[in-house]
Write a protein that holds these residues in place. Sequence first.
Motif, PDB file in Angstrom:
ATOM      1  N   GLN A   5       0.941  -1.174  -0.002  1.00  0.00           N
ATOM      2  CA  GLN A   5      -0.051  -0.096  -0.031  1.00  0.00           C
ATOM      3  C   GLN A   5       0.753   1.442  -0.215  1.00  0.00           C
ATOM      4  OE1 GLN A   5      -3.387   0.165   0.217  1.00  0.00           O
ATOM      5  NE2 GLN A   5      -3.104   2.502  -0.413  1.00  0.00           N
ATOM      6  N   GLU A   6       0.788   2.083  -0.940  1.00  0.00           N
ATOM      7  CA  GLU A   6       1.671   3.223  -1.322  1.00  0.00           C
ATOM      8  C   GLU A   6       1.018   4.279  -0.587  1.00  0.00           C
ATOM      9  OE1 GLU A   6       2.378   0.954  -5.264  1.00  0.00           O
ATOM     10  OE2 GLU A   6       0.348   1.582  -3.927  1.00  0.00           O
ATOM     11  N   SER A   7       1.834   5.568  -0.148  1.00  0.00           N
ATOM     12  CA  SER A   7       1.053   6.757   0.464  1.00  0.00           C
ATOM     13  C   SER A   7       2.370   7.792   0.229  1.00  0.00           C
ATOM     14  CB  SER A   7       0.933   6.577   1.818  1.00  0.00           C
ATOM     15  OG  SER A   7       1.976   6.328   2.664  1.00  0.00           O
ATOM     16  N   GLN A 113      -1.349  -0.240  -5.327  1.00  0.00           N
ATOM     17  CA  GLN A 113      -2.307   0.314  -6.247  1.00  0.00           C
ATOM     18  C   GLN A 113      -1.807   1.731  -6.774  1.00  0.00           C
ATOM     19  OE1 GLN A 113      -2.239   1.170  -3.025  1.00  0.00           O
ATOM     20  NE2 GLN A 113      -2.383   3.396  -2.814  1.00  0.00           N
ATOM     21  N   GLY A 114      -0.679   2.273  -6.377  1.00  0.00           N
ATOM     22  CA  GLY A 114      -0.127   3.125  -7.126  1.00  0.00           C
ATOM     23  C   GLY A 114      -0.372   4.559  -6.314  1.00  0.00           C
ATOM     24  N   THR A 115       0.512   5.694  -6.393  1.00  0.00           N
ATOM     25  CA  THR A 115       0.058   6.816  -5.990  1.00  0.00           C
ATOM     26  C   THR A 115       0.721   8.039  -6.929  1.00  0.00           C
ATOM     27  OG1 THR A 115       0.600   8.426  -3.631  1.00  0.00           O
ATOM     28  CG2 THR A 115       2.487   7.072  -4.547  1.00  0.00           C
ATOM     29  N   GLN A 116       0.008   8.975  -7.173  1.00  0.00           N
ATOM     30  CA  GLN A 116       0.391  10.085  -8.152  1.00  0.00           C
ATOM     31  C   GLN A 116       1.333  11.055  -7.586  1.00  0.00           C
ATOM     32  OE1 GLN A 116      -0.839  10.131 -11.411  1.00  0.00           O
ATOM     33  NE2 GLN A 116       0.523  11.722 -11.640  1.00  0.00           N
ATOM     34  N   VAL A 117       2.214  11.320  -8.469  1.00  0.00           N
ATOM     35  CA  VAL A 117       3.198  12.297  -8.139  1.00  0.00           C
ATOM     36  C   VAL A 117       3.132  13.282  -9.440  1.00  0.00           C
ATOM     37  CG1 VAL A 117       5.755  12.631  -8.188  1.00  0.00           C
ATOM     38  CG2 VAL A 117       4.938  11.033  -6.837  1.00  0.00           C
TER      39      VAL A 117
END
Length: 121
Positions: A5-7, A113-117
């Motif tokens: 789980q990314e954050s 699930q991915g995290t947006q940058v």
Amino acid sequence: QVQLQESGGGSVQSGGSLKLSCAASGDTRCMAWFRQAPGKAREGIVSLHLDGSTDYTDSVKGRFTISQDSAKNTLSLQMNSLKPEDTATYYCAAVSGLRCSYSDFESFGFWGQGTQVTVSS
């Protein structure tokens, strides 16, 4: 089975910094960060081996740093000197195959699930 789980994603101006985290459970002997920009293929950028050694792709070398806590349940990616071309969705991944390399997409069978940058100029 590995759960990830990314954050920590967000928006930053060019030259800024962000730190991504990935909470992990299960087999974390080989971990990596990948990213995918709109309209582009997912690319590996860094891998972390069981012995603590790391491999970085040239485009992030010297700017990004991967690390893992001693319990091996949190993977981090410190990103400095960010550029607009770093804009992407970032994914942490754990290996399910035999080879531990960010360049070997097929070896990674577990994904967050991915995290947006987003980096603005």
